[in-house]
Scaffold this motif. Structure first.
Motif, PDB file in Angstrom:
ATOM      1  N   ASP A 111       0.806  -1.213   0.000  1.00  0.00           N
ATOM      2  CA  ASP A 111       0.000   0.000   0.000  1.00  0.00           C
ATOM      3  C   ASP A 111       0.850   1.279   0.000  1.00  0.00           C
ATOM      4  O   ASP A 111       0.322   2.375  -0.008  1.00  0.00           O
ATOM      5  CB  ASP A 111      -1.014  -0.001   1.143  1.00  0.00           C
ATOM      6  CG  ASP A 111      -0.368  -0.060   2.519  1.00  0.00           C
ATOM      7  OD1 ASP A 111       0.876  -0.009   2.622  1.00  0.00           O
ATOM      8  OD2 ASP A 111      -1.121  -0.176   3.502  1.00  0.00           O
ATOM      9  N   THR A 112       2.186   1.129  -0.027  1.00  0.00           N
ATOM     10  CA  THR A 112       3.062   2.276  -0.243  1.00  0.00           C
ATOM     11  C   THR A 112       2.772   2.862  -1.615  1.00  0.00           C
ATOM     12  O   THR A 112       2.847   4.067  -1.826  1.00  0.00           O
ATOM     13  CB  THR A 112       4.544   1.844  -0.162  1.00  0.00           C
ATOM     14  OG1 THR A 112       4.777   1.263   1.115  1.00  0.00           O
ATOM     15  CG2 THR A 112       5.487   3.005  -0.383  1.00  0.00           C
ATOM     16  N   PHE A 113       2.439   2.001  -2.559  1.00  0.00           N
ATOM     17  CA  PHE A 113       2.098   2.405  -3.917  1.00  0.00           C
ATOM     18  C   PHE A 113       0.584   2.409  -4.054  1.00  0.00           C
ATOM     19  O   PHE A 113      -0.118   1.659  -3.391  1.00  0.00           O
ATOM     20  CB  PHE A 113       2.682   1.417  -4.929  1.00  0.00           C
ATOM     21  CG  PHE A 113       4.177   1.339  -4.882  1.00  0.00           C
ATOM     22  CD1 PHE A 113       4.944   2.203  -5.639  1.00  0.00           C
ATOM     23  CD2 PHE A 113       4.807   0.421  -4.066  1.00  0.00           C
ATOM     24  CE1 PHE A 113       6.321   2.140  -5.589  1.00  0.00           C
ATOM     25  CE2 PHE A 113       6.186   0.356  -4.011  1.00  0.00           C
ATOM     26  CZ  PHE A 113       6.951   1.219  -4.767  1.00  0.00           C
ATOM     27  N   ARG A 114       0.089   3.252  -4.931  1.00  0.00           N
ATOM     28  CA  ARG A 114      -1.342   3.245  -5.208  1.00  0.00           C
ATOM     29  C   ARG A 114      -1.567   2.384  -6.449  1.00  0.00           C
ATOM     30  O   ARG A 114      -1.015   2.649  -7.514  1.00  0.00           O
ATOM     31  CB  ARG A 114      -1.853   4.669  -5.420  1.00  0.00           C
ATOM     32  CG  ARG A 114      -1.969   5.441  -4.124  1.00  0.00           C
ATOM     33  CD  ARG A 114      -2.716   6.763  -4.289  1.00  0.00           C
ATOM     34  NE  ARG A 114      -2.228   7.627  -5.347  1.00  0.00           N
ATOM     35  CZ  ARG A 114      -1.228   8.507  -5.216  1.00  0.00           C
ATOM     36  NH1 ARG A 114      -0.610   8.628  -4.074  1.00  0.00           N
ATOM     37  NH2 ARG A 114      -0.864   9.251  -6.237  1.00  0.00           N
ATOM     38  N   LEU A 115      -2.369   1.342  -6.278  1.00  0.00           N
ATOM     39  CA  LEU A 115      -2.744   0.461  -7.389  1.00  0.00           C
ATOM     40  C   LEU A 115      -4.231   0.649  -7.640  1.00  0.00           C
ATOM     41  O   LEU A 115      -5.021   0.656  -6.696  1.00  0.00           O
ATOM     42  CB  LEU A 115      -2.479  -1.005  -7.035  1.00  0.00           C
ATOM     43  CG  LEU A 115      -1.072  -1.382  -6.590  1.00  0.00           C
ATOM     44  CD1 LEU A 115      -1.022  -2.848  -6.196  1.00  0.00           C
ATOM     45  CD2 LEU A 115      -0.064  -1.098  -7.681  1.00  0.00           C
ATOM     46  N   ASP A 116      -4.639   0.796  -8.872  1.00  0.00           N
ATOM     47  CA  ASP A 116      -6.067   0.896  -9.186  1.00  0.00           C
ATOM     48  C   ASP A 116      -6.608  -0.510  -9.448  1.00  0.00           C
ATOM     49  O   ASP A 116      -6.723  -0.949 -10.571  1.00  0.00           O
ATOM     50  CB  ASP A 116      -6.307   1.837 -10.373  1.00  0.00           C
ATOM     51  CG  ASP A 116      -5.642   1.361 -11.643  1.00  0.00           C
ATOM     52  OD1 ASP A 116      -4.624   0.641 -11.562  1.00  0.00           O
ATOM     53  OD2 ASP A 116      -6.142   1.685 -12.735  1.00  0.00           O
TER      54      ASP A 116
END
Length: 190
Positions: A111-116
């Protein structure tokens, strides 16, 4: 005397007939049938494309990105294709890690990165995303996600680092294996 000879001869003929008849009962016949039963296999292909389209009209495969900056949105579209003849249940695991400029690698929370994330997938045990329906032979899933956004608030220790979003796909047979992906057994140890 003649009657005795005929009677003795009749008894001998009957005994010979019984011996021959009894012997013929021991003759036997056997045959073998070789029945071959071939089991089906499970085979998938992990596909990672981008939103770009090549001159052939097909999506351009994902390749490593150089020079990305905090806040950049990167196109990465992972899917799974069933390349076998049997229906399968599939799942994907996504792991985020970073190789710092000093060469050390850290696993970091996804969740450090935003994934759609797509609604066709559901988050389950052990950080796996499960495709919500069986995947038929030759069929490809919808994408798990389409973009990865690099966080804008990266710590200084991650400047000049290499970020890795690793996607792993797995499959098990649907035949005689539960009524949905969450009941399925036989997943690889992970």
């Amino acid at each position: 005397m003649k009657k005795q000879k005929i009677l003795a001869l009749s008894i001998i003929v009957i005994m010979v007939a019984l011996v021959v008849g009894g012997t013929s009962a021991y003759f036997a016949y056997s045959d073998k049938a070789h029945n071959v039963i071939t089991t089906s296999g499970v085979a998938i292909e992990l596909i990672e494309d981008t939103d770009e389209v090549g001159i052939d009209g097909r999506p351009v495969p994902f390749t490593n990105i150089e020079g990305a900056m905090p806040g950049d949105k990167i196109s990465k579209i992972p899917k799974i294709k069933n390349i076998d003849e049997s229906d399968v249940y599939v799942r994907m695991k996504v792991v985020a890690s970073v190789r710092r400029a000093d060469g050390e690698t850290d696993e970091i929370p996804l969740d450090t990165f935003r994934l759609d994330l797509s609604r066709s997938w559901s988050f389950g045990d052990n950080n796996y995303y499960y495709y919500m329906r069986p995947l038929a032979a030759g069929e490809t899933t919808t994408q798990l996600f389409t973009t990865v956004t690099i966080p804008e608030d990266l710590a200084d220790r991650y400047q000049g680092a290499t970020y890795m979003i690793t996607v792993q796909g797995e499959a098990v047979q649907t035949a005689n294996n539960g009524t949905n992906v969450f009941e399925a057994q036989g997943w690889p140890e992970g």
